[in-house]
Structure formats: structure tokens, C-alpha cells
Design a protein around this motif. Structure first.
Motif, PDB file in Angstrom:
ATOM      1  N   ALA A  56       0.833  -1.205   0.000  1.00  0.00           N
ATOM      2  CA  ALA A  56       0.000   0.000   0.000  1.00  0.00           C
ATOM      3  C   ALA A  56       0.868   1.257   0.000  1.00  0.00           C
ATOM      4  O   ALA A  56       0.590   2.225  -0.728  1.00  0.00           O
ATOM      5  CB  ALA A  56      -0.924  -0.005   1.216  1.00  0.00           C
ATOM      6  N   ASP A  57       1.911   1.247   0.802  1.00  0.00           N
ATOM      7  CA  ASP A  57       2.811   2.403   0.852  1.00  0.00           C
ATOM      8  C   ASP A  57       3.507   2.599  -0.486  1.00  0.00           C
ATOM      9  O   ASP A  57       3.681   3.739  -0.956  1.00  0.00           O
ATOM     10  CB  ASP A  57       3.850   2.214   1.960  1.00  0.00           C
ATOM     11  CG  ASP A  57       3.234   2.269   3.358  1.00  0.00           C
ATOM     12  OD1 ASP A  57       2.101   2.795   3.483  1.00  0.00           O
ATOM     13  OD2 ASP A  57       3.876   1.775   4.303  1.00  0.00           O
ATOM     14  N   ASN A  58       3.908   1.507  -1.107  1.00  0.00           N
ATOM     15  CA  ASN A  58       4.623   1.574  -2.376  1.00  0.00           C
ATOM     16  C   ASN A  58       3.762   2.147  -3.495  1.00  0.00           C
ATOM     17  O   ASN A  58       4.256   2.888  -4.358  1.00  0.00           O
ATOM     18  CB  ASN A  58       5.122   0.185  -2.759  1.00  0.00           C
ATOM     19  CG  ASN A  58       5.939   0.188  -4.041  1.00  0.00           C
ATOM     20  OD1 ASN A  58       6.892   0.950  -4.178  1.00  0.00           O
ATOM     21  ND2 ASN A  58       5.566  -0.657  -4.980  1.00  0.00           N
ATOM     22  N   TYR A  59       2.462   1.849  -3.462  1.00  0.00           N
ATOM     23  CA  TYR A  59       1.568   2.299  -4.534  1.00  0.00           C
ATOM     24  C   TYR A  59       0.915   3.651  -4.236  1.00  0.00           C
ATOM     25  O   TYR A  59       0.192   4.184  -5.069  1.00  0.00           O
ATOM     26  CB  TYR A  59       0.484   1.246  -4.798  1.00  0.00           C
ATOM     27  CG  TYR A  59       0.933   0.193  -5.788  1.00  0.00           C
ATOM     28  CD1 TYR A  59       0.610   0.285  -7.145  1.00  0.00           C
ATOM     29  CD2 TYR A  59       1.712  -0.872  -5.376  1.00  0.00           C
ATOM     30  CE1 TYR A  59       1.042  -0.670  -8.050  1.00  0.00           C
ATOM     31  CE2 TYR A  59       2.154  -1.843  -6.273  1.00  0.00           C
ATOM     32  CZ  TYR A  59       1.814  -1.726  -7.612  1.00  0.00           C
ATOM     33  OH  TYR A  59       2.262  -2.676  -8.507  1.00  0.00           O
ATOM     34  N   GLY A  60       1.146   4.176  -3.062  1.00  0.00           N
ATOM     35  CA  GLY A  60       0.544   5.473  -2.741  1.00  0.00           C
ATOM     36  C   GLY A  60      -0.915   5.369  -2.365  1.00  0.00           C
ATOM     37  O   GLY A  60      -1.714   6.264  -2.671  1.00  0.00           O
ATOM     38  N   ILE A  61      -1.262   4.284  -1.696  1.00  0.00           N
ATOM     39  CA  ILE A  61      -2.649   4.104  -1.240  1.00  0.00           C
ATOM     40  C   ILE A  61      -2.831   4.874   0.059  1.00  0.00           C
ATOM     41  O   ILE A  61      -2.235   4.549   1.091  1.00  0.00           O
ATOM     42  CB  ILE A  61      -2.959   2.606  -1.048  1.00  0.00           C
ATOM     43  CG1 ILE A  61      -2.915   1.896  -2.408  1.00  0.00           C
ATOM     44  CG2 ILE A  61      -4.297   2.404  -0.363  1.00  0.00           C
ATOM     45  CD1 ILE A  61      -3.025   0.385  -2.330  1.00  0.00           C
ATOM     46  N   THR A  62      -3.648   5.905   0.011  1.00  0.00           N
ATOM     47  CA  THR A  62      -3.829   6.799   1.164  1.00  0.00           C
ATOM     48  C   THR A  62      -5.272   6.874   1.653  1.00  0.00           C
ATOM     49  O   THR A  62      -5.516   7.342   2.767  1.00  0.00           O
ATOM     50  CB  THR A  62      -3.360   8.223   0.805  1.00  0.00           C
ATOM     51  OG1 THR A  62      -4.101   8.693  -0.340  1.00  0.00           O
ATOM     52  CG2 THR A  62      -1.869   8.239   0.477  1.00  0.00           C
ATOM     53  N   ASN A  63      -6.216   6.462   0.833  1.00  0.00           N
ATOM     54  CA  ASN A  63      -7.627   6.529   1.228  1.00  0.00           C
ATOM     55  C   ASN A  63      -7.860   5.621   2.442  1.00  0.00           C
ATOM     56  O   ASN A  63      -7.589   4.417   2.377  1.00  0.00           O
ATOM     57  CB  ASN A  63      -8.506   6.074   0.054  1.00  0.00           C
ATOM     58  CG  ASN A  63     -10.000   6.218   0.332  1.00  0.00           C
ATOM     59  OD1 ASN A  63     -10.443   6.178   1.478  1.00  0.00           O
ATOM     60  ND2 ASN A  63     -10.764   6.391  -0.720  1.00  0.00           N
ATOM     61  N   PRO A  64      -8.356   6.169   3.567  1.00  0.00           N
ATOM     62  CA  PRO A  64      -8.586   5.343   4.762  1.00  0.00           C
ATOM     63  C   PRO A  64      -9.651   4.279   4.551  1.00  0.00           C
ATOM     64  O   PRO A  64      -9.749   3.339   5.356  1.00  0.00           O
ATOM     65  CB  PRO A  64      -9.019   6.365   5.816  1.00  0.00           C
ATOM     66  CG  PRO A  64      -9.544   7.528   5.032  1.00  0.00           C
ATOM     67  CD  PRO A  64      -8.722   7.589   3.785  1.00  0.00           C
ATOM     68  N   ASN A  65     -10.436   4.410   3.483  1.00  0.00           N
ATOM     69  CA  ASN A  65     -11.463   3.407   3.173  1.00  0.00           C
ATOM     70  C   ASN A  65     -10.983   2.387   2.139  1.00  0.00           C
ATOM     71  O   ASN A  65     -11.784   1.619   1.619  1.00  0.00           O
ATOM     72  CB  ASN A  65     -12.726   4.085   2.648  1.00  0.00           C
ATOM     73  CG  ASN A  65     -13.358   5.012   3.658  1.00  0.00           C
ATOM     74  OD1 ASN A  65     -13.390   4.718   4.854  1.00  0.00           O
ATOM     75  ND2 ASN A  65     -13.843   6.160   3.203  1.00  0.00           N
ATOM     76  N   TRP A  66      -9.678   2.408   1.842  1.00  0.00           N
ATOM     77  CA  TRP A  66      -9.117   1.395   0.938  1.00  0.00           C
ATOM     78  C   TRP A  66      -8.420   0.352   1.810  1.00  0.00           C
ATOM     79  O   TRP A  66      -7.339   0.578   2.340  1.00  0.00           O
ATOM     80  CB  TRP A  66      -8.133   2.020  -0.035  1.00  0.00           C
ATOM     81  CG  TRP A  66      -7.638   1.069  -1.106  1.00  0.00           C
ATOM     82  CD1 TRP A  66      -7.663  -0.299  -1.083  1.00  0.00           C
ATOM     83  CD2 TRP A  66      -7.032   1.426  -2.360  1.00  0.00           C
ATOM     84  NE1 TRP A  66      -7.122  -0.826  -2.219  1.00  0.00           N
ATOM     85  CE2 TRP A  66      -6.730   0.213  -3.027  1.00  0.00           C
ATOM     86  CE3 TRP A  66      -6.709   2.640  -2.962  1.00  0.00           C
ATOM     87  CZ2 TRP A  66      -6.116   0.195  -4.283  1.00  0.00           C
ATOM     88  CZ3 TRP A  66      -6.104   2.627  -4.202  1.00  0.00           C
ATOM     89  CH2 TRP A  66      -5.820   1.419  -4.862  1.00  0.00           C
ATOM     90  N   HIS A  67      -9.048  -0.804   1.914  1.00  0.00           N
ATOM     91  CA  HIS A  67      -8.523  -1.878   2.748  1.00  0.00           C
ATOM     92  C   HIS A  67      -8.009  -3.020   1.871  1.00  0.00           C
ATOM     93  O   HIS A  67      -8.736  -3.545   1.024  1.00  0.00           O
ATOM     94  CB  HIS A  67      -9.608  -2.399   3.690  1.00  0.00           C
ATOM     95  CG  HIS A  67     -10.197  -1.331   4.567  1.00  0.00           C
ATOM     96  ND1 HIS A  67      -9.542  -0.819   5.666  1.00  0.00           N
ATOM     97  CD2 HIS A  67     -11.383  -0.663   4.496  1.00  0.00           C
ATOM     98  CE1 HIS A  67     -10.290   0.107   6.234  1.00  0.00           C
ATOM     99  NE2 HIS A  67     -11.408   0.218   5.540  1.00  0.00           N
ATOM    100  N   LEU A  68      -6.736  -3.385   2.082  1.00  0.00           N
ATOM    101  CA  LEU A  68      -6.141  -4.544   1.424  1.00  0.00           C
ATOM    102  C   LEU A  68      -6.226  -5.684   2.435  1.00  0.00           C
ATOM    103  O   LEU A  68      -5.588  -5.635   3.498  1.00  0.00           O
ATOM    104  CB  LEU A  68      -4.688  -4.277   1.034  1.00  0.00           C
ATOM    105  CG  LEU A  68      -4.450  -3.302  -0.135  1.00  0.00           C
ATOM    106  CD1 LEU A  68      -4.696  -1.866   0.281  1.00  0.00           C
ATOM    107  CD2 LEU A  68      -3.039  -3.453  -0.682  1.00  0.00           C
ATOM    108  N   MET A  69      -7.009  -6.700   2.111  1.00  0.00           N
ATOM    109  CA  MET A  69      -7.377  -7.686   3.119  1.00  0.00           C
ATOM    110  C   MET A  69      -6.826  -9.080   2.853  1.00  0.00           C
ATOM    111  O   MET A  69      -6.697  -9.511   1.712  1.00  0.00           O
ATOM    112  CB  MET A  69      -8.902  -7.736   3.225  1.00  0.00           C
ATOM    113  CG  MET A  69      -9.498  -6.480   3.849  1.00  0.00           C
ATOM    114  SD  MET A  69     -11.304  -6.403   3.723  1.00  0.00           S
ATOM    115  CE  MET A  69     -11.491  -5.647   2.112  1.00  0.00           C
ATOM    116  N   THR A  70      -6.506  -9.765   3.957  1.00  0.00           N
ATOM    117  CA  THR A  70      -5.995 -11.126   3.909  1.00  0.00           C
ATOM    118  C   THR A  70      -6.736 -11.983   4.928  1.00  0.00           C
ATOM    119  O   THR A  70      -7.328 -11.463   5.882  1.00  0.00           O
ATOM    120  CB  THR A  70      -4.478 -11.149   4.182  1.00  0.00           C
ATOM    121  OG1 THR A  70      -3.977 -12.473   3.943  1.00  0.00           O
ATOM    122  CG2 THR A  70      -4.153 -10.724   5.604  1.00  0.00           C
ATOM    123  N   GLY A  71      -6.693 -13.300   4.715  1.00  0.00           N
ATOM    124  CA  GLY A  71      -7.396 -14.212   5.619  1.00  0.00           C
ATOM    125  C   GLY A  71      -7.326 -15.631   5.093  1.00  0.00           C
ATOM    126  O   GLY A  71      -6.390 -15.997   4.365  1.00  0.00           O
TER     127      GLY A  71
END
Length: 251
Positions: A147-162
Motif C-alpha cells: 500500500a505504501d509503495n503504490y501510494g494508497i492513502t484513502n482510509p477506506n481502501w482496505h487490502l485484506m488477507t485471511g
């Protein structure tokens, strides 16, 4: 004498019903075939809770006659938070399935999503839901670095795992977006490069195609700048942006 009058009355009623059927039933059938009724008049108040406000012309994806709604889910995001479908209630969001080691389409998909993110920076009710299909590798820490590498800053953008099986069921059944393991392809996984669009009430939405049916998904690989790819496929990011804007206006 009264019996004859009653018989005449019954005959008259039957005649009126017959005439009504001949004149009006074919018209009703034509309207149903043309989807006039099912696409506009059958849109209930309970469906969007927006009967008094603005409702866009975007269609619903129907499964067995019912609008397709996002199933329940619960995963860990890049910040270590538990995120469920309820966290997206009241928000318009885009759904994707990806993995951080993807050597082919994922970088292009996420660059396009970052561009969409930056288009709607001022909208607190816009988000993105990214689900990894390689959870064994894509830990919280890995997703945070991505997320940091791609410039993901929106607090509503969740990259999820499980759990992988749960994620695959969510992809293939919940969103009808293909994802699976394949050791014979580059990266070891294969998946759709499509995005799904979800409205504020959790329904899958899209514009209609040339045949009057919902498009269902948006191509996520081709950028606006590219316009078309090597196969002649046209980009749909600009289309997706337009439709996000429409849904953001809905209550």
C-alpha cells in the motif's frame, strides 16, 4: 324473471373481462418483455432506501430475480484491523482480487485504482476493497508495504488477507469474479482483471450493455491513457469513474 337478469349480468361481466384481456394483456406482456416494468416500476423503496432522493440509471445485477448483494465477510487489513462488509455500509466502493507478487495484471489494476482514488480524494464515502488471493504470502505487513509503495492513502481502501478458501469462495461465488491457483501460469495464480462496483447499500451495480443487460464488471487492466490494448479492447476506467460519481449522488 330475476334469474334471467342475473344470467344477463354474468354474461355482460364475462364479455367485459374478455375484451380487457384481448386489448390490455398483450400490452402488459410487451412491457414486461421490454423490461419497462422490471427495470423501473418494480424498483422498491426497500431496495435503495432512496425513493425520495436521487437514483441513478445504473442497473442491478439480478440473481434468480433478486438484486445481488455483497455477502458478509471479515478479514484483516494492511493496518491489522478487522474489516467486514459493514465497514463499507454507506460507502460506494470498488472491489478487486489481486496478489502482491503478481507479475502481470495486478500492477496495472492497482495503478488504475490509485488514479481513481485520487479522483475522489474529497469523498469520505468512497472506498476500495482489495482481497489477496495469496494470503500465505500476503500478510498484514506485506500488504502494508504494498500500500505504501503504490501510494494508497484513502482510509477506506482496505487490502485484506485471511483464509484462502474463504477468499476464493467470496471471489467466485460472492462477487462472481474468478480467482484460483494455477502452478502453470506466471505467478502461480490466475484471476480476473475486472472490478466490481458496489453502491451505498451493498448492491452490485453497473451500467447496461448494448443489449440492455447489466455489464456487471468493469475492465481494470487498461488505463485511460492507453485507451485500447493490443487486442483492441477499450478502456473502462473512465466509465467506472463516471458511474462512481453517479452512485455517490445517491442517498
Amino acid at each position: 324473471m330475476s334469474t334471467k337478469k342475473n344470467n344477463y349480468s354474468y354474461i355482460g361481466i364475462a364479455f367485459i373481462i374478455l375484451v380487457f384481456g384481448i386489448i390490455f394483456v398483450p400490452k402488459i406482456i410487451d412491457r414486461i418483455k421490454g423490461n419497462d416494468i422490471t427495470r423501473s416500476e418494480s424498483r422498491s423503496k426497500d431496495l435503495t432506501n432512496n425513493s425520495e432522493g436521487y437514483t441513478s440509471d445504473l442497473m442491478y445485477m439480478n440473481i434468480n430475480g433478486a438484486p445481488k448483494k455483497v455477502p458478509e465477510f471479515s478479514f484483516i487489513d494492511q493496518n491489522g484491523n478487522t474489516i467486514t462488509n459493514k465497514d463499507y455500509e454507506g460507502k460506494v466502493y470498488v472491489v478487486e482480487f489481486f496478489f502482491t507478487k503478481c507479475p502481470t495484471i495486478c500492477p496495472r489494476m492497482n495503478r488504475n485504482l490509485v488514479q481513481i482514488q485520487n479522483t475522489f480524494l474529497d469523498f469520505e464515502d468512497f472506498g476500495v476493497a482489495s482481497f489477496t488471493i495469496d494470503p500465505e504470502n500476503d500478510t498484514q505487513e506485506t500488504l502494508k508495504a504494498y500500500a505504501d509503495n503504490y501510494g494508497i492513502t484513502n482510509p477506506n481502501w482496505h487490502l485484506m488477507t485471511g483464509d484462502q478458501d474463504t477468499i476464493y469462495e467470496l471471489a467466485n461465488i460472492g462477487f462472481n469474479i474468478y480467482a484460483g491457483e494455477n502452478p502453470e501460469v506466471e505467478g502461480g495464480f490466475e484471476h480476473s482483471g475486472n472490478f466490481a462496483l458496489i453502491d451505498k447499500h451493498g448492491f452490485m451495480r453497473s451500467r447496461q450493455d448494448n443489449f440492455g443487460n447489466p455489464k456487471i464488471f468493469y475492465k481494470g487492466i487498461i488505463s485511460e491513457d492507453e485507451k485500447v490494448d493490443e487486442d483492441g479492447e477499450t478502456e473502462e476506467i473512465s466509465m467506472l469513474k463516471e458511474d462512481i460519481a453517479k452512485l455517490l449522488k445517491e442517498d
